[in-house]
Design an enzyme around this catalytic site. Sequence first.
Site, PDB file in Angstrom:
ATOM      1  CE  LYS A 113      -2.438  -0.939   3.733  1.00 40.87           C
ATOM      2  NZ  LYS A 113      -1.958  -2.297   4.090  1.00 40.87           N
ATOM      3  NE  ARG A 160       6.112  -0.672   9.964  1.00 40.80           N
ATOM      4  CZ  ARG A 160       4.956  -0.559   9.325  1.00 40.80           C
ATOM      5  NH1 ARG A 160       4.919   0.045   8.159  1.00 40.80           N
ATOM      6  NH2 ARG A 160       3.849  -1.040   9.833  1.00 40.80           N
TER       7      ARG A 160
HETATM    8  P1  AMP Z   1       0.765   0.671   8.701  1.00 40.22           P
HETATM    9  O1  AMP Z   1       1.965   1.535   8.596  1.00 40.22           O
HETATM   10  O2  AMP Z   1      -0.394   1.142   7.886  1.00 40.22           O
HETATM   11  O3  AMP Z   1       1.077  -0.789   8.493  1.00 40.22           O
HETATM   12  O4  AMP Z   1       0.256   0.780  10.245  1.00 40.22           O
HETATM   13  C1  AMP Z   1       1.092   0.380  11.311  1.00 40.22           C
HETATM   14  C2  AMP Z   1       0.271   0.250  12.577  1.00 40.22           C
HETATM   15  O5  AMP Z   1      -0.321   1.513  12.907  1.00 40.22           O
HETATM   16  C3  AMP Z   1      -0.908  -0.716  12.524  1.00 40.22           C
HETATM   17  O6  AMP Z   1      -0.518  -2.063  12.745  1.00 40.22           O
HETATM   18  C4  AMP Z   1      -1.793  -0.174  13.638  1.00 40.22           C
HETATM   19  O7  AMP Z   1      -1.297  -0.532  14.915  1.00 40.22           O
HETATM   20  C5  AMP Z   1      -1.605   1.330  13.473  1.00 40.22           C
HETATM   21  N1  AMP Z   1      -2.611   1.917  12.557  1.00 40.22           N
HETATM   22  C6  AMP Z   1      -2.376   2.485  11.355  1.00 40.22           C
HETATM   23  N2  AMP Z   1      -3.514   2.896  10.787  1.00 40.22           N
HETATM   24  C7  AMP Z   1      -4.517   2.568  11.665  1.00 40.22           C
HETATM   25  C8  AMP Z   1      -5.914   2.711  11.641  1.00 40.22           C
HETATM   26  N3  AMP Z   1      -6.562   3.263  10.601  1.00 40.22           N
HETATM   27  N4  AMP Z   1      -6.615   2.252  12.717  1.00 40.22           N
HETATM   28  C9  AMP Z   1      -5.997   1.698  13.774  1.00 40.22           C
HETATM   29  N5  AMP Z   1      -4.675   1.515  13.842  1.00 40.22           N
HETATM   30  C10 AMP Z   1      -3.919   1.952  12.798  1.00 40.22           C
END
Ligand code: AMP
Length: 209
Positions: free
Chosen positions: A13, A153
């Site tokens: 994404k 990460r």
């Molecule tokens: P990402 O970078 O999109 O993979 O997000 C990393 C982490 O941030 C996720 O595993 C969640 O813990 C948190 N996170 C990101 N976006 C959301 C969202 N829309 N709702 C809840 N938690 C989020």
Amino acid sequence: MKIILLGPPGAGKGTQAQLITERFKLAHISTGEMLRTAIRNKTETGLKAESFMDKGQLVPDDVVIALVQERLQEPDCENGYILDGFPRTVAQAEALDTITEIDAVIDINLPDDFLVERLSGRRVCPVCERSYHVELLNGATTCPDDGAVLVQREDDEPKTIKSRLKVYYQKTAPLIAYYKAKGIVHAVDGTQYYKVLGENIADELKAVQ
Ligand code: AMP
């Protein structure tokens, strides 16, 4: 254009959002990135989010919705935006419905074994947030773009990856049906080379424009 990028963790994404924002001149809104910045800056939001993110769980809806609501009011969102990682629950989607109308949802599909392999080999640049896979880095440890030392990460550890995938299927995958009911879902094959996938997504979006 207002677009949502939907797909499991590791679907690409972030990479696709970057390609699309450059091509269509949209604002890139990544809630994961906003939350990681909040944690680094030790803000109130960051303090609330940290323990959930470390465990691969979702940050509470009210925290993320408030963050997005504020971000969407910034001037760069006037010409459209791409939401990367938001919404992740039906409650978030319902909240978004009260703020704006989304034009298209790109649903990136790929099987779990691809995702685990991608996430465990992922290295990210802390400066530009671009992701790279160790296999393509040929031993390099710095960002090819800006030279910063690449990091893994914390939530890309195998144990946390499993819980993130579980959370995705339980809480986020139901959004596909939610947006299908609105007739705005465009499914794409996430197993393709990222540049080919980028072209596929661009074709889908040109049809919406
Ligand atoms: P990402 O970078 O999109 O993979 O997000 C990393 C982490 O941030 C996720 O595993 C969640 O813990 C948190 N996170 C990101 N976006 C959301 C969202 N829309 N709702 C809840 N938690 C989020």
